[in-house]
Design a protein around this motif. Structure first.
Motif, PDB file in Angstrom:
ATOM      1  N   VAL A  40       0.875  -1.162   0.000  1.00  0.00           N
ATOM      2  CA  VAL A  40       0.000   0.000   0.000  1.00  0.00           C
ATOM      3  C   VAL A  40       0.917   1.218   0.000  1.00  0.00           C
ATOM      4  N   VAL A  41       0.858   1.998  -1.063  1.00  0.00           N
ATOM      5  CA  VAL A  41       1.710   3.175  -1.189  1.00  0.00           C
ATOM      6  C   VAL A  41       0.818   4.419  -1.126  1.00  0.00           C
ATOM      7  N   VAL A  42       1.090   5.282  -0.164  1.00  0.00           N
ATOM      8  CA  VAL A  42       0.343   6.525   0.003  1.00  0.00           C
ATOM      9  C   VAL A  42       1.229   7.653  -0.516  1.00  0.00           C
ATOM     10  N   ARG A  43       0.733   8.346  -1.553  1.00  0.00           N
ATOM     11  CA  ARG A  43       1.489   9.456  -2.134  1.00  0.00           C
ATOM     12  C   ARG A  43       0.726  10.762  -1.912  1.00  0.00           C
ATOM     13  N   GLY A  44       1.449  11.770  -1.432  1.00  0.00           N
ATOM     14  CA  GLY A  44       0.867  13.092  -1.250  1.00  0.00           C
ATOM     15  C   GLY A  44       1.325  14.019  -2.357  1.00  0.00           C
ATOM     16  N   TYR A  45       0.398  14.827  -2.872  1.00  0.00           N
ATOM     17  CA  TYR A  45       0.689  15.799  -3.937  1.00  0.00           C
ATOM     18  C   TYR A  45       0.172  17.169  -3.516  1.00  0.00           C
ATOM     19  N   THR A  46       0.798  18.203  -4.051  1.00  0.00           N
ATOM     20  CA  THR A  46       0.361  19.579  -3.800  1.00  0.00           C
ATOM     21  C   THR A  46       0.222  20.313  -5.127  1.00  0.00           C
ATOM     22  N   ASP A  47      -0.257  21.535  -5.043  1.00  0.00           N
ATOM     23  CA  ASP A  47      -0.221  22.419  -6.213  1.00  0.00           C
ATOM     24  C   ASP A  47       1.152  23.083  -6.240  1.00  0.00           C
ATOM     25  N   ASN A  48       1.313  24.110  -7.061  1.00  0.00           N
ATOM     26  CA  ASN A  48       2.641  24.749  -7.164  1.00  0.00           C
ATOM     27  C   ASN A  48       2.734  26.077  -6.416  1.00  0.00           C
ATOM     28  N   VAL A  49       1.760  26.377  -5.570  1.00  0.00           N
ATOM     29  CA  VAL A  49       1.781  27.618  -4.800  1.00  0.00           C
ATOM     30  C   VAL A  49       2.832  27.492  -3.689  1.00  0.00           C
ATOM     31  N   SER A  50       3.600  28.546  -3.505  1.00  0.00           N
ATOM     32  CA  SER A  50       4.658  28.537  -2.491  1.00  0.00           C
ATOM     33  C   SER A  50       4.083  28.362  -1.091  1.00  0.00           C
ATOM     34  N   ILE A  51       4.890  27.808  -0.227  1.00  0.00           N
ATOM     35  CA  ILE A  51       4.520  27.569   1.163  1.00  0.00           C
ATOM     36  C   ILE A  51       4.423  28.907   1.893  1.00  0.00           C
TER      37      ILE A  51
END
Length: 179
Positions: free
Chosen positions: A96-107
C-alpha cells in the motif's frame, strides 16, 4: 537431448506458465474484490477509485483530509480513511503506497514557521499522517509506505484555482502479488 528430457522440460515450462497465470488471476480477483468493497464504502464521497493494470488507486482530494494549507488530519479525514482501513488491513502481501501531492503555490509563513519549507515537505507530512492513521486502524506497518511527491505529476493546470484544487490530493495505491 533425449525425448523424455525434452518432454519433461516442456511439461515444466507449461506448469510454470499455468501457475503464473493462476497467481495473476488470483491477484486480479483480490484487487477486483477490493475495488468493489471500496466503491460501496465511498458512494457519494469525493473519492475516486480506479482499477489499473495490476493495481488499484484511490484518489482523495486534500480538502476532505486536511484544513487548507495544513497537514494534520481533520475529523472528516478520519471518517473517510476509516472506511478504507478494513479493506486495506485484509491484505497480507499487497503493498500500500500513500502518495501526497500539492499544487505549485509557495509555502506560506505559517507552515514555514512549523518547519515546512517546500511543497515536497508538505506533501510528505500529509502522506505520513495518512499512513500513521491507517496503521493505527490495522493496516500492516510492513506493507504500507508514504511518499511525498510535492507538485510533481499534476493532473490539471496550476493556472486556475480549480486545477490547483485537483492537484492537491492523496493517492493510495495497492500494488503487489495480492493476498
Amino acid at each position: 537431448m533425449s525425448f523424455a528430457k525434452q518432454g519433461f522440460i516442456a511439461l515444466s515450462i507449461a506448469a510454470l506458465a499455468l501457475l503464473s497465470a493462476c497467481v495473476s488471476q488470483n491477484k486480479y480477483n483480490q484487487l477486483d474484490q477490493a475495488y468493489s468493497q471500496l466503491q460501496q464504502a465511498y458512494q457519494g464521497d469525493e473519492v475516486e477509485i480506479r482499477q489499473l493494470q495490476g493495481e488499484l488507486r484511490i484518489t482523495i482530494r486534500d480538502k476532505i483530509l486536511f484544513p487548507e494549507g495544513g497537514y494534520r488530519l481533520n475529523a472528516k479525514a478520519e471518517q473517510v480513511l476509516a472506511k478504507m482501513a478494513p479493506t486495506l488491513s485484509g491484505f497480507k502481501n499487497t503493498k500500500v503506497v500513500v502518495r501526497g501531492y500539492t499544487d505549485n503555490v509557495s509555502i506560506g509563513a505559517d507552515l514555514r514557521n512549523q518547519g515546512i519549507a517546500t511543497n515536497l515537505d508538505l506533501s510528505s507530512k500529509r502522506a505520513d499522517n495518512v499512513v500513521d492513521y491507517l496503521i493505527r486502524k490495522g493496516v500492516s506497518q510492513g506493507l504500507i509506505s508514504a511518499q511525498g511527491m510535492g507538485e510533481s505529476n499534476p493532473v490539471a493546470s496550476n493556472a486556475t484555482p480549480e486545477g490547483r484544487a485537483q492537484n492537491r490530493r492523496i493517492e493510495v495505491t495497492l500494488v503487489g502479488p495480492g493476498n
